[in-house]
Design an enzyme around this catalytic site. Structure first.
Site, PDB file in Angstrom:
ATOM      1  N   ASP A  13       0.807  -1.228   0.000  1.00 32.41           N
ATOM      2  CA  ASP A  13       0.000   0.000   0.000  1.00 32.41           C
ATOM      3  C   ASP A  13       0.840   1.278   0.000  1.00 32.41           C
ATOM      4  OD1 ASP A  13      -2.173  -1.715   0.188  1.00 32.41           O
ATOM      5  OD2 ASP A  13      -2.099  -1.707   2.367  1.00 32.41           O
ATOM      6  N   LYS A  16       2.020   2.171  -5.150  1.00 32.98           N
ATOM      7  CA  LYS A  16       2.657   1.642  -6.360  1.00 32.98           C
ATOM      8  C   LYS A  16       1.814   1.900  -7.607  1.00 32.98           C
ATOM      9  CE  LYS A  16       2.749  -2.433  -4.334  1.00 32.98           C
ATOM     10  NZ  LYS A  16       2.451  -2.156  -2.916  1.00 32.98           N
ATOM     11  N   ALA A  39      -3.489  -7.904  -3.998  1.00 31.82           N
ATOM     12  CA  ALA A  39      -3.055  -6.532  -4.265  1.00 31.82           C
ATOM     13  C   ALA A  39      -4.261  -5.638  -4.543  1.00 31.82           C
ATOM     14  CB  ALA A  39      -2.125  -6.507  -5.477  1.00 31.82           C
ATOM     15  N   GLY A  40      -4.120  -4.363  -4.183  1.00 35.46           N
ATOM     16  CA  GLY A  40      -5.146  -3.380  -4.530  1.00 35.46           C
ATOM     17  C   GLY A  40      -4.429  -2.109  -4.920  1.00 35.46           C
ATOM     18  N   HIS A  41      -4.252  -1.884  -6.202  1.00 37.40           N
ATOM     19  CA  HIS A  41      -3.470  -0.738  -6.673  1.00 37.40           C
ATOM     20  C   HIS A  41      -4.409   0.375  -7.149  1.00 37.40           C
ATOM     21  CE1 HIS A  41       0.338  -3.404  -7.234  1.00 37.40           C
ATOM     22  NE2 HIS A  41      -0.152  -3.418  -6.016  1.00 37.40           N
ATOM     23  N   THR A 129      -5.767 -11.712   3.176  1.00 36.35           N
ATOM     24  CA  THR A 129      -6.880 -11.122   2.430  1.00 36.35           C
ATOM     25  C   THR A 129      -7.899 -12.194   2.032  1.00 36.35           C
ATOM     26  OG1 THR A 129      -5.775 -11.427   0.304  1.00 36.35           O
ATOM     27  CG2 THR A 129      -5.372  -9.335   1.441  1.00 36.35           C
ATOM     28  N   GLN A 222       2.299  -6.097  -3.165  1.00 37.95           N
ATOM     29  CA  GLN A 222       2.644  -6.184  -1.744  1.00 37.95           C
ATOM     30  C   GLN A 222       3.888  -5.321  -1.484  1.00 37.95           C
ATOM     31  OE1 GLN A 222       1.849  -9.577  -3.348  1.00 37.95           O
ATOM     32  NE2 GLN A 222      -0.099  -8.598  -2.967  1.00 37.95           N
ATOM     33  N   ARG A 303      -6.217   0.279   8.213  1.00 36.87           N
ATOM     34  CA  ARG A 303      -4.785  -0.021   8.259  1.00 36.87           C
ATOM     35  C   ARG A 303      -4.195   0.477   9.574  1.00 36.87           C
ATOM     36  NH1 ARG A 303      -4.047   2.348   2.318  1.00 36.87           N
ATOM     37  NH2 ARG A 303      -4.747   0.562   1.109  1.00 36.87           N
ATOM     38  N   SER A 410       5.289  12.190  -3.939  1.00 38.65           N
ATOM     39  CA  SER A 410       3.874  12.174  -4.261  1.00 38.65           C
ATOM     40  C   SER A 410       3.106  12.890  -3.149  1.00 38.65           C
ATOM     41  CB  SER A 410       3.405  10.727  -4.412  1.00 38.65           C
ATOM     42  OG  SER A 410       2.016  10.698  -4.565  1.00 38.65           O
TER      43      SER A 410
HETATM   44  P1  IMO Z   1      -0.650  -4.184  -2.426  1.00 40.76           P
HETATM   45  O1  IMO Z   1      -0.090  -4.716  -3.706  1.00 40.76           O
HETATM   46  C1  IMO Z   1      -1.068  -4.600   1.882  1.00 40.76           C
HETATM   47  C2  IMO Z   1      -1.094  -8.645   3.548  1.00 40.76           C
HETATM   48  C3  IMO Z   1      -2.393  -9.129   4.169  1.00 40.76           C
HETATM   49  C4  IMO Z   1      -1.861 -10.089   5.220  1.00 40.76           C
HETATM   50  C5  IMO Z   1      -0.658 -10.715   4.533  1.00 40.76           C
HETATM   51  C6  IMO Z   1      -0.946 -12.032   3.859  1.00 40.76           C
HETATM   52  O2  IMO Z   1      -1.951  -3.490  -2.555  1.00 40.76           O
HETATM   53  O3  IMO Z   1       0.375  -3.361  -1.701  1.00 40.76           O
HETATM   54  P2  IMO Z   1      -2.323 -12.834   1.735  1.00 40.76           P
HETATM   55  O4  IMO Z   1      -3.645 -12.390   1.179  1.00 40.76           O
HETATM   56  O5  IMO Z   1      -1.187 -12.584   0.804  1.00 40.76           O
HETATM   57  O6  IMO Z   1      -2.383 -14.219   2.254  1.00 40.76           O
HETATM   58  O7  IMO Z   1      -2.089 -11.911   3.028  1.00 40.76           O
HETATM   59  O8  IMO Z   1      -0.247  -9.773   3.540  1.00 40.76           O
HETATM   60  N1  IMO Z   1      -1.220  -8.173   2.152  1.00 40.76           N
HETATM   61  C7  IMO Z   1      -1.180  -6.885   1.794  1.00 40.76           C
HETATM   62  N2  IMO Z   1      -1.107  -5.772   2.543  1.00 40.76           N
HETATM   63  N3  IMO Z   1      -1.060  -4.491   0.537  1.00 40.76           N
HETATM   64  C8  IMO Z   1      -1.103  -5.599  -0.237  1.00 40.76           C
HETATM   65  O9  IMO Z   1      -0.970  -5.531  -1.562  1.00 40.76           O
HETATM   66  C9  IMO Z   1      -1.205  -6.861   0.388  1.00 40.76           C
HETATM   67  N4  IMO Z   1      -1.295  -8.137  -0.065  1.00 40.76           N
HETATM   68  C10 IMO Z   1      -1.284  -8.917   1.033  1.00 40.76           C
HETATM   69  O10 IMO Z   1      -3.117  -8.069   4.736  1.00 40.76           O
HETATM   70  O11 IMO Z   1      -1.380  -9.364   6.325  1.00 40.76           O
HETATM   71 MG    MG Z   2      -3.146  -2.460  -1.280  1.00 44.20          MG
END
Ligand code: IMO
Ligand code: MG
Length: 421
Positions: A13, A16, A39-41, A129, A222, A303, A410
């Site tokens: 988060d 990216k 992921a959530g971009h 997630t 991540q 968060r 940013s």
């Molecule tokens: P982006 O790409 C923030 C965290 C989850 C959990 C741990 C494992 O948007 O930055 P999983 O679903 O992979 O089994 O979860 O990783 N997590 C993220 N936290 N941003 C993400 O992606 C994440 N993808 C997984 O909250 O703690």
């Molecule tokens: Mg995210």
């Protein structure tokens, strides 16, 4: 040409999606190399706010190609929904999105397993997630998985049933009710959607593109502190999120890696459980959460928030080989009365500068350096020369400590709130 990489240096988060979108005009191709719909971009421009989960963040720019690499895990249901949302925004995806034959598929039963295995962990749960990421990578490593290339073969249904039945046998051990019917209907609809795209041997494409002078940016998902090897294990995700993951997840030699952009927020956040030495439980943390709108883009969870942590950042920069730094969400700090930065840890009376083996232990106490906050609104600043002196002071300190030049600042979620240094 060399392959550049952009990745997160914290627990995800970091912003990216926005920065990839901002950098895309400089590239021909954007490629995802690991992770999946966990992921959530987020991207924001022309009154549009959009969240991408599987699809690379170059998708909104004209005449650019996007590749989902072999290291990614794809949920056909989520993929289908993502495509529909883009179509509704008038984005033509079929011509500009290619998918690796070797990317693994998330089955409905992977998601059910994720939920059950997480639940059965009780107090030690990760805070996943629940998108089926862990179980899908388990099957990949255990050599059971289904890949996108398999959907083109006549025996796909057979292979699917075989894996589904393996999962059902595992599920028998748990007292958990689940229904597969609706999931399965959507899954096979998603498979048909996948078939509309170019399903390719992406390692050949990527290497040929580089050979022919095309510029590629690999988009991490991540963050480094969620890396399966180097993150805050076991509170991590199931893939290599750091720079080497781009070689593995796209089939590119380390010799062909160019710039490595590392992105960090001006503070820290984490969703899910696990160690977070500079976490705040006071009003400052609440302000970061509130003004930073710190809610998960994938799960909507609040968060956790805390101060910037240079011990962790130095570690991330070291293992990634970051040579260009990006700092996001500095504008959020404007709402605070001062800024703190963790410069070392105190563990059992000793001062420690290295990221410890077990970051999840309770006896890690950050040592902070305090900075004055700027008094004016910085969110509309377009050039470095207009930064207030307190802001200059703050970023100069970070740059000096981390020994990596800051290239982009940013100052908000929108494409336009970006200062190139
Ligand atoms: P982006 O790409 C923030 C965290 C989850 C959990 C741990 C494992 O948007 O930055 P999983 O679903 O992979 O089994 O979860 O990783 N997590 C993220 N936290 N941003 C993400 O992606 C994440 N993808 C997984 O909250 O703690
Ligand atoms: Mg995210």
């Amino acid at each position: 040409m060399k392959l550049d990489i952009l990745l997160g240096l914290q627990w995800g988060d970091e912003g990216k999606g926005k920065i990839v979108d901002v950098l895309t005009p400089k590239y021909d191709i954007i490629a995802r190399f690991q992770g999946g719909p966990n992921a959530g971009h987020s991207l924001e421009f022309n009154e549009i706010k959009h969240v991408l989960h599987t699809i690379p963040s170059g998708i909104f720019r004209k005449n650019k190609l996007n590749i989902i690499g072999n290291g990614v895990v794809i949920d056909p249901i989520i993929f289908h929904n993502e495509i529909k949302k883009l179509e509704n925004l008038g984005v033509e995806t079929e011509e500009i999105l290619m998918i690796s034959k070797k990317a693994h598929l998330i089955l409905p039963t992977h998601k059910i397993l994720d939920a059950i295995l997480e639940k059965s962990k009780g107090k030690t749960k990760i805070g996943s997630t629940l998108k089926g990421i862990g179980p899908t990578y388990v099957d990949k490593i255990a050599r059971n998985g289904l890949r996108v290339g398999d959907i083109l073969n006549d025996n796909f249904k057979e292979k699917y049933n075989l894996l589904k039945n393996k999962h059902k046998n595992i599920l028998k051990n748990y007292d958990f009710e689940y229904s597969l019917e609706d999931f399965e209907k959507d899954f096979f609809l998603g498979i048909e959607t996948l078939k509309k795209f170019q399903i390719i041997d992406s390692e050949y494409y990527v290497n040929n593109f580089l050979e022919n002078g095309k510029k590629i940016l690999a988009e991490g998902a991540q963050g480094t502190l969620l890396d399966i090897d180097f993150g805050s294990y076991p509170y991590v995700t199931s893939s290599n999120t750091f720079s080497a993951g781009a070689c593995v997840g796209l089939g590119v030699s380390p010799k062909k890696i160019g710039d490595i952009y590392g992105i960090t927020k001006a503070y820290c956040t984490r969703v899910g459980r696990g160690g977070f030495p500079s976490e705040l439980f006071d009003e400052d943390g609440e302000k970061l959460q509130k003004y930073g709108k710190e809610f998960g883009a994938t799960t909507g969870r609040k968060r956790r928030c805390g101060w910037l942590d240079l011990v962790a950042l130095k570690y991330s920069i070291m293992i990634n080989g970051v040579n260009k730094l990006i700092i996001s969400k500095i504008d959020v700090l404007t709402h605070l009365d001062y800024i703190k930065v963790a410069v070392a840890y105190e563990i059992d009376g000793k001062i420690v500068g290295n990221f410890p083996f077990d970051i999840n232990q309770k006896n890690i106490h950050p040592i902070y350096k305090k900075f004055e906050i700027w008094k004016s609104d910085i969110s509309n600043i377009k050039s470095k020369k207009d930064f207030p002196k307190e802001l200059k002071n703050y970023i100069n300190f970070i740059e000096k400590e981390l020994k990596v030049p800051i290239k982009i600042i940013s100052l908000g979620a929108n494409r336009n709130s970006t200062v190139f240094m």
